[in-house]
Scaffold this active site. Structure first.
Site, PDB file in Angstrom:
ATOM      1  N   CYS A 104       9.231 -40.207 -38.787  1.00  0.00           N
ATOM      2  CA  CYS A 104       8.773 -39.286 -39.728  1.00  0.00           C
ATOM      3  C   CYS A 104       9.152 -37.790 -39.396  1.00  0.00           C
ATOM      4  O   CYS A 104       8.569 -37.464 -38.472  1.00  0.00           O
ATOM      5  CB  CYS A 104       7.105 -39.076 -40.162  1.00  0.00           C
ATOM      6  SG  CYS A 104       6.768 -37.804 -41.357  1.00  0.00           S
ATOM      7  N   GLY A 105      10.054 -37.241 -39.793  1.00  0.00           N
ATOM      8  CA  GLY A 105      10.657 -35.952 -39.536  1.00  0.00           C
ATOM      9  C   GLY A 105       9.686 -34.897 -39.494  1.00  0.00           C
ATOM     10  O   GLY A 105       9.745 -33.936 -38.439  1.00  0.00           O
ATOM     11  N   HIS A 106       9.277 -34.723 -40.756  1.00  0.00           N
ATOM     12  CA  HIS A 106       8.175 -33.609 -40.740  1.00  0.00           C
ATOM     13  C   HIS A 106       6.953 -33.630 -40.084  1.00  0.00           C
ATOM     14  O   HIS A 106       6.357 -32.517 -39.345  1.00  0.00           O
ATOM     15  CB  HIS A 106       7.728 -33.502 -42.208  1.00  0.00           C
ATOM     16  CG  HIS A 106       6.570 -34.215 -42.703  1.00  0.00           C
ATOM     17  ND1 HIS A 106       6.742 -35.431 -43.192  1.00  0.00           N
ATOM     18  CD2 HIS A 106       5.399 -33.789 -42.738  1.00  0.00           C
ATOM     19  CE1 HIS A 106       5.352 -35.672 -43.772  1.00  0.00           C
ATOM     20  NE2 HIS A 106       4.672 -34.880 -43.423  1.00  0.00           N
ATOM     21  N   GLY A 131      12.545 -35.239 -43.187  1.00  0.00           N
ATOM     22  CA  GLY A 131      13.324 -35.030 -41.938  1.00  0.00           C
ATOM     23  C   GLY A 131      14.217 -36.206 -41.525  1.00  0.00           C
ATOM     24  O   GLY A 131      15.418 -36.143 -41.168  1.00  0.00           O
ATOM     25  N   SER A 132      13.582 -37.324 -41.555  1.00  0.00           N
ATOM     26  CA  SER A 132      14.303 -38.437 -41.410  1.00  0.00           C
ATOM     27  C   SER A 132      15.420 -38.918 -42.172  1.00  0.00           C
ATOM     28  O   SER A 132      16.522 -39.213 -42.005  1.00  0.00           O
ATOM     29  CB  SER A 132      13.322 -39.658 -40.877  1.00  0.00           C
ATOM     30  OG  SER A 132      12.731 -39.887 -42.025  1.00  0.00           O
TER      31      SER A 132
END
Length: 339
Positions: free
Chosen positions: A97-99, A260-261
């Site tokens: 998870c990017g965020h 993000g991802s």
């Protein structure tokens, strides 16, 4: 709290609440039982099999909602990592998870997991998909913008076509950015990325996701446990000129930020098609909320026999509160998910 003795003592989880560009991040800082496993993927399997009631309690209603996202800090099994985490959403446990990674970079510096160093502090975070490096802006004792370098990202399949009932032939690409995503032009579905109702966008995304899952066998060069389609990212018009997008993931959850991802995977697609150069900065904007991330390709690498890239995404996270979650002993609905 005078009624504390009436609450179930075994479920008492303290969290730090954050958001990254509008998307929630709920970090479980205490209250989880020991999570068993030699590797981070072993730990992910353990929480799925033995502690999933806590995910439902924290993420689903009435304490969360369908689009809530959470983090469980765990003990790292690699010496390079400053911290290790599991990610959870209302459906399951994501590999990346990017965020949340942006929020965790800020959290790690602010809470002394890594000592803040000006002008930028490096935080190495072990995620289920691999080691991710976050760089946290740090000035005058305060953390700011966070940029993270992804695990190796790659284009898996380009210019595929599937026929969807009610929509016709849909062209799409598949890429890996920590999770696998499909990327497609929303206008093929007769939808507008800004004005179409989000319910219609979710319906289209889930129909495409089901069709791809049934017809395409995904593979990861190093770990096929990662090989499943997590989400669908819509853009509008030309892929090379796309500036706004919206991402639907898991079981119809919707990102409040650009994802993000998903953006890491999109950068890999753009690079594979010659639509972006190494070091070229691209701004990604969520079409519904107008929140944004900046992204770029840091370098090209080889992942076994696969051409891959390291992508970088930058954004800002903010604290929203602290909570203690519990469940009364006679609560008939400790959690539920609105479909």
């Amino acid at each position: 709290m005078s009624r504390q003795t009436e609450f179930t003592k075994s479920i008492n989880v303290v969290t730090t609440e954050m958001h990254t560009a509008g998307d929630p991040v709920r970090i479980a800082v205490s209250g989880y039982p020991d999570i068993i496993g030699d590797t981070i993927l072993d730990k992910r399997r353990y929480v799925r099999e033995h502690l999933d009631h806590l995910r439902r309690l924290l993420i689903q209603e009435p304490r969360g909602h369908k689009d809530m996202y959470g983090v469980i800090p765990v003990k790292s099994d690699i010496k390079e990592a400053d911290m290790a985490v599991l990610f959870m959403d209302s459906e399951d446990y994501a590999f990346m998870c990017g965020h949340c990674t942006i929020a965790l970079g800020k959290y790690a510096v602010d809470h002394g997991i890594v000592k803040g160093v000006s002008p930028e502090t490096t935080v190495k975070i072990q995620c289920p998909c691999g080691l991710v490096t976050a760089h946290v802006e740090y000035q005058d004792g305060k953390s700011g913008t966070v940029r993270f370098e992804s695990v190796p990202c790659f284009s898996f399949a380009a210019d595929l076509i599937v026929n969807l009932e009610g929509y016709g032939d849909i062209h799409y690409d598949i890429s890996f950015g920590g999770c696998f995503y499909a990327y497609t032009d929303i206008t093929q579905f007769g939808l507008d990325i800004k004005s179409s109702p989000i319910a219609d966008i979710i319906t289209a995304a889930m129909k495409l996701k089901r069709a791809i899952t049934e017809t395409v066998t995904l593979a990861h060069p190093e770990n096929n446990e990662l090989a499943f389609l997590f989400g669908v990212m819509f853009y509008s018009g030309s892929l090379g000129n796309c500036s706004e997008e919206v991402c639907v993931y898991a079981d119809g959850q919707v990102c409040r930020n650009p994802c993000g991802s998903g953006c890491c995977g999109l950068l890999a697609v753009l690079y594979h098609k010659g639509l972006i150069k190494e070091g070229e900065v691209k701004t990604f904007v969520n079409s519904k909320t107008q929140s944004s991330f900046n992204g770029k390709i840091v370098k090209q690498i080889k992942l076994k026999n696969t051409l891959a890239v390291i992508a970088e995404i930058s954004g800002k996270a903010y604290y929203t509160g602290e909570c203690t979650f519990f469940c009364e002993q006679d609560d008939p609905q400790p959690s539920f998910l609105v479909q």
